[in-house]
Design an enzyme around this catalytic site. Sequence first.
Site, PDB file in Angstrom:
ATOM      1  N   ARG A 121     -35.258  50.493  51.848  1.00 59.03           N
ATOM      2  CA  ARG A 121     -35.746  51.871  52.020  1.00 59.03           C
ATOM      3  C   ARG A 121     -34.612  52.870  52.266  1.00 59.03           C
ATOM      4  NH1 ARG A 121     -39.780  49.318  55.107  1.00 59.03           N
ATOM      5  NH2 ARG A 121     -41.586  48.907  53.784  1.00 59.03           N
ATOM      6  N   LYS A 143     -28.718  63.781  43.594  1.00 60.00           N
ATOM      7  CA  LYS A 143     -29.711  63.396  42.579  1.00 60.00           C
ATOM      8  C   LYS A 143     -29.297  62.049  42.011  1.00 60.00           C
ATOM      9  CE  LYS A 143     -31.571  67.726  40.775  1.00 60.00           C
ATOM     10  NZ  LYS A 143     -31.733  68.551  39.556  1.00 60.00           N
ATOM     11  N   GLU A 185     -19.183  71.599  32.124  1.00 56.20           N
ATOM     12  CA  GLU A 185     -19.883  71.754  33.411  1.00 56.20           C
ATOM     13  C   GLU A 185     -19.039  72.580  34.396  1.00 56.20           C
ATOM     14  OE1 GLU A 185     -22.995  70.642  33.875  1.00 56.20           O
ATOM     15  OE2 GLU A 185     -23.303  68.848  32.650  1.00 56.20           O
ATOM     16  N   GLU A 237     -34.341  71.412  45.137  1.00 54.73           N
ATOM     17  CA  GLU A 237     -34.719  72.251  44.003  1.00 54.73           C
ATOM     18  C   GLU A 237     -36.123  72.826  44.176  1.00 54.73           C
ATOM     19  OE1 GLU A 237     -33.054  70.647  40.424  1.00 54.73           O
ATOM     20  OE2 GLU A 237     -34.413  71.804  39.162  1.00 54.73           O
ATOM     21  N   ARG A 242     -31.204  75.999  43.091  1.00 54.28           N
ATOM     22  CA  ARG A 242     -30.576  74.820  42.486  1.00 54.28           C
ATOM     23  C   ARG A 242     -30.866  74.753  40.985  1.00 54.28           C
ATOM     24  NH1 ARG A 242     -29.767  68.659  44.826  1.00 54.28           N
ATOM     25  NH2 ARG A 242     -28.558  67.996  43.039  1.00 54.28           N
ATOM     26  N   ASN A 246     -29.053  74.201  35.998  1.00 49.35           N
ATOM     27  CA  ASN A 246     -29.524  73.690  34.701  1.00 49.35           C
ATOM     28  C   ASN A 246     -29.213  74.644  33.554  1.00 49.35           C
ATOM     29  OD1 ASN A 246     -30.659  71.322  35.781  1.00 49.35           O
ATOM     30  ND2 ASN A 246     -32.413  72.499  36.497  1.00 49.35           N
ATOM     31  N   HIS A 267     -23.503  64.253  26.889  1.00 48.13           N
ATOM     32  CA  HIS A 267     -24.241  65.222  27.705  1.00 48.13           C
ATOM     33  C   HIS A 267     -23.506  66.563  27.812  1.00 48.13           C
ATOM     34  CE1 HIS A 267     -26.674  66.883  30.920  1.00 48.13           C
ATOM     35  NE2 HIS A 267     -25.568  67.084  31.605  1.00 48.13           N
TER      36      HIS A 267
HETATM   37  N1  LIG Z   1     -26.912  63.182  39.413  1.00 42.78           N
HETATM   38  C1  LIG Z   1     -26.624  64.342  38.900  1.00 42.78           C
HETATM   39  O1  LIG Z   1     -26.727  65.377  39.545  1.00 42.78           O
HETATM   40  C2  LIG Z   1     -26.123  64.391  37.490  1.00 42.78           C
HETATM   41  C3  LIG Z   1     -25.553  65.559  36.996  1.00 42.78           C
HETATM   42  C4  LIG Z   1     -25.028  65.554  35.715  1.00 42.78           C
HETATM   43  C5  LIG Z   1     -25.081  64.401  34.946  1.00 42.78           C
HETATM   44  N2  LIG Z   1     -25.653  63.277  35.461  1.00 42.78           N
HETATM   45  C6  LIG Z   1     -25.694  62.032  34.685  1.00 42.78           C
HETATM   46  O2  LIG Z   1     -24.364  61.610  34.491  1.00 42.78           O
HETATM   47  C7  LIG Z   1     -24.293  60.800  33.316  1.00 42.78           C
HETATM   48  C8  LIG Z   1     -23.077  61.205  32.524  1.00 42.78           C
HETATM   49  O3  LIG Z   1     -21.938  60.998  33.301  1.00 42.78           O
HETATM   50  P1  LIG Z   1     -20.483  60.903  32.659  1.00 42.78           P
HETATM   51  O4  LIG Z   1     -20.299  61.986  31.698  1.00 42.78           O
HETATM   52  O5  LIG Z   1     -19.549  60.758  33.789  1.00 42.78           O
HETATM   53  O6  LIG Z   1     -20.597  59.592  31.771  1.00 42.78           O
HETATM   54  P2  LIG Z   1     -20.245  58.034  31.985  1.00 42.78           P
HETATM   55  O7  LIG Z   1     -20.473  57.595  33.350  1.00 42.78           O
HETATM   56  O8  LIG Z   1     -20.961  57.324  30.883  1.00 42.78           O
HETATM   57  O9  LIG Z   1     -18.678  58.004  31.681  1.00 42.78           O
HETATM   58  C9  LIG Z   1     -18.222  58.385  30.415  1.00 42.78           C
HETATM   59  C10 LIG Z   1     -17.338  57.320  29.775  1.00 42.78           C
HETATM   60  O10 LIG Z   1     -16.045  57.377  30.360  1.00 42.78           O
HETATM   61  C11 LIG Z   1     -15.669  56.093  30.844  1.00 42.78           C
HETATM   62  N3  LIG Z   1     -14.833  56.353  32.026  1.00 42.78           N
HETATM   63  C12 LIG Z   1     -15.244  56.838  33.212  1.00 42.78           C
HETATM   64  N4  LIG Z   1     -14.186  57.118  33.993  1.00 42.78           N
HETATM   65  C13 LIG Z   1     -13.087  56.753  33.312  1.00 42.78           C
HETATM   66  C14 LIG Z   1     -11.696  56.805  33.598  1.00 42.78           C
HETATM   67  N5  LIG Z   1     -11.235  57.347  34.732  1.00 42.78           N
HETATM   68  N6  LIG Z   1     -10.843  56.326  32.673  1.00 42.78           N
HETATM   69  C15 LIG Z   1     -11.308  55.826  31.491  1.00 42.78           C
HETATM   70  N7  LIG Z   1     -12.593  55.789  31.153  1.00 42.78           N
HETATM   71  C16 LIG Z   1     -13.490  56.254  32.060  1.00 42.78           C
HETATM   72  C17 LIG Z   1     -16.954  55.374  31.088  1.00 42.78           C
HETATM   73  O11 LIG Z   1     -16.798  53.990  31.028  1.00 42.78           O
HETATM   74  C18 LIG Z   1     -17.824  55.889  29.958  1.00 42.78           C
HETATM   75  O12 LIG Z   1     -17.539  55.181  28.786  1.00 42.78           O
HETATM   76  C19 LIG Z   1     -25.597  61.007  32.582  1.00 42.78           C
HETATM   77  O13 LIG Z   1     -26.388  59.857  32.731  1.00 42.78           O
HETATM   78  C20 LIG Z   1     -26.245  62.174  33.310  1.00 42.78           C
HETATM   79  O14 LIG Z   1     -27.653  62.111  33.304  1.00 42.78           O
HETATM   80  C21 LIG Z   1     -26.161  63.260  36.709  1.00 42.78           C
HETATM   81 ZN   LIG Z   2     -25.193  68.432  33.214  1.00 39.38          ZN
END
Ligand SMILES: NC(=O)c1ccc[n+]([C@@H]2O[C@H](COP(=O)([O-])OP(=O)(O)OC[C@H]3O[C@@H](n4cnc5c(N)ncnc54)[C@H](O)[C@@H]3O)[C@@H](O)[C@H]2O)c1
Ligand SMILES: [Zn+2]
Length: 368
Positions: A121, A143, A185, A237, A242, A246, A267
Site C-alpha cells: 500500500r 505521476k 519539454e 490536477e 497543473r 499538458n 513523446h
Molecule cells: N510521470 C510523468 O509526469 C511523466 C511526464 C512525462 C512523460 N512521462 C512518461 O515518460 C516516458 C518517456 O520517458 P523518456 O523520454 O525518458 O523515455 P525512456 O525512459 O524510454 O528513455 C528513452 C531512451 O533512452 C534510453 N536512455 C535513458 N537514459 C539514458 C542515458 N543516460 N544514456 C543512454 N541511453 C539512455 C532508454 O533506454 C530509452 O531507450 C513515457 O512513458 C511518458 O508517458 C511521464
Molecule cells: Zn510530456
Amino acid sequence: MAVIPVDVAGHPYEVRVEAGLLAELVPHCRGLLRKREVAIVTDANVHAAWGEVVDKALRDHGHEPHWRILPAGEQTKAWDTLAATVDWLLDMGVERGDHILALGGGVIGDLTGFAAAILKRGCKFIQLPTTLLAQVDSSVGGKTAINTRAGKNLVGAFHQPALVLADLAALDTLPQRQLLAGYAEVLKYGLIGDADFFAWCEENGAALLSGNSRAREYAVAHSVSHKARIIAEDEHETTGTRALLNLGHTFGHAMEAETGYSDRLLHGEAVAIGMVLAARYSARLGFMPRVSAERLTRHFEMVGIQGSLAALALDCDGKALAAHMLHDKKMTAGTLPFILMKGIGQAYLDKGIALEDVAQFLDEQMVG
Ligand SMILES: NC(=O)c1ccc[n+]([C@@H]2O[C@H](COP(=O)([O-])OP(=O)(O)OC[C@H]3O[C@@H](n4cnc5c(N)ncnc54)[C@H](O)[C@@H]3O)[C@@H](O)[C@H]2O)c1
Ligand SMILES: [Zn+2]
C-alpha cells in the site's frame, strides 16, 4: 549544485541537479538507504551506460545492490512487467520504509514509481532520472503509470518520490534524438508561463543541446523549479494549474496514438509538433499573435526539431486524428479542455473548443 524543494503537503522532497550525482549516490541520499540491500530498477541501455558507476557507488558505501534490468522502451510500462517487478520486490523482502531506486528515463520512473505506490500500500522510492525529459518533467510531481490495451498512462497513481537526483552527466550518453525530444519539454515551461525563459532558450538552447554544462544546469534547474511551483499549487490536477503542463499534449497524444506509440514518433517529438499546433490554433482563433506562433517554429528549426505536422506525413485525415482525442483522460462530460496560448508565456485552459473545428484545422495543417 542546484537544490529545488518540492513543497507538496505531507511529503515535501528535494530535487538535486548537478553533474556527478550518480557516482556520489549514497551521500546524496543522506541516510535514506537504511539497509545493506538496495533494490534498483533500470533498463538495459541505462544499465550498459551507468550500471557500473551506480553499482560501485553503492558498494563503496557498504551496500549490496540488487538489480532488475528491464527491456528498454515504452512496452515495459505494462501490466506483466509491473506484476513481475512487484513480485521481485516482495521476494526481496522490501518493506514500507525502504527506498527503491529508479534509474532511467520516464519509462523506468513511471513503472517503478507505480510499483512503489502499490507495494504494501505504498513504499518509498528515489528517482534517478537519466533522460532530459525525465529530469525536467517525469521524475518530478508524483505521476506514475503504466499503459494498457485501452491507451497510455490509463492506470496509475499519484505517488511522490522521496528524493530526485538529476545527474547532468547522464545526458552525455543520451542519444541526440532523445535529448532533442526532452528539449521540447524544457521549452514548454517558457511557453506556459515564462517568456523570459523562452527568450533564454532562444539564446542558449543550441549550447544546451551541444553539451554546455552551465546551460544544462540552468535549464534543468529552472524547468524543475517551474514544475515544482505548479505541483505545490495543484498536486492532483484539480484546480487547472497543473493542467497547463499538458500544453501541446492533447495534439501530441493524438499523433502518438496514430503512430502506435512507436519509435516513429517519440513523446517529446509529438509534444514539439503539438505545441506548434497549439500556437497556430491559438493564432487562428485570434488569441495569439501569428508572429509569436512562428517564433516557436523558427526556434525549433534552428535547433533541429521537426515541428511540422505536414512533414510527419500521417496516413489519416484531421477527423481521424481528432478522434483519438476523444479517448483523452482529460475528457469530461463530453468536452475536452485544450491548453491554448494568448502569447508566449501565457498559456490558459480553454473548455470551449469544438472538436470538429480542431479536425478542420488539422486537415489544413496536414497539407502544410
Ligand atoms: N510521470 C510523468 O509526469 C511523466 C511526464 C512525462 C512523460 N512521462 C512518461 O515518460 C516516458 C518517456 O520517458 P523518456 O523520454 O525518458 O523515455 P525512456 O525512459 O524510454 O528513455 C528513452 C531512451 O533512452 C534510453 N536512455 C535513458 N537514459 C539514458 C542515458 N543516460 N544514456 C543512454 N541511453 C539512455 C532508454 O533506454 C530509452 O531507450 C513515457 O512513458 C511518458 O508517458 C511521464
Ligand atoms: Zn510530456
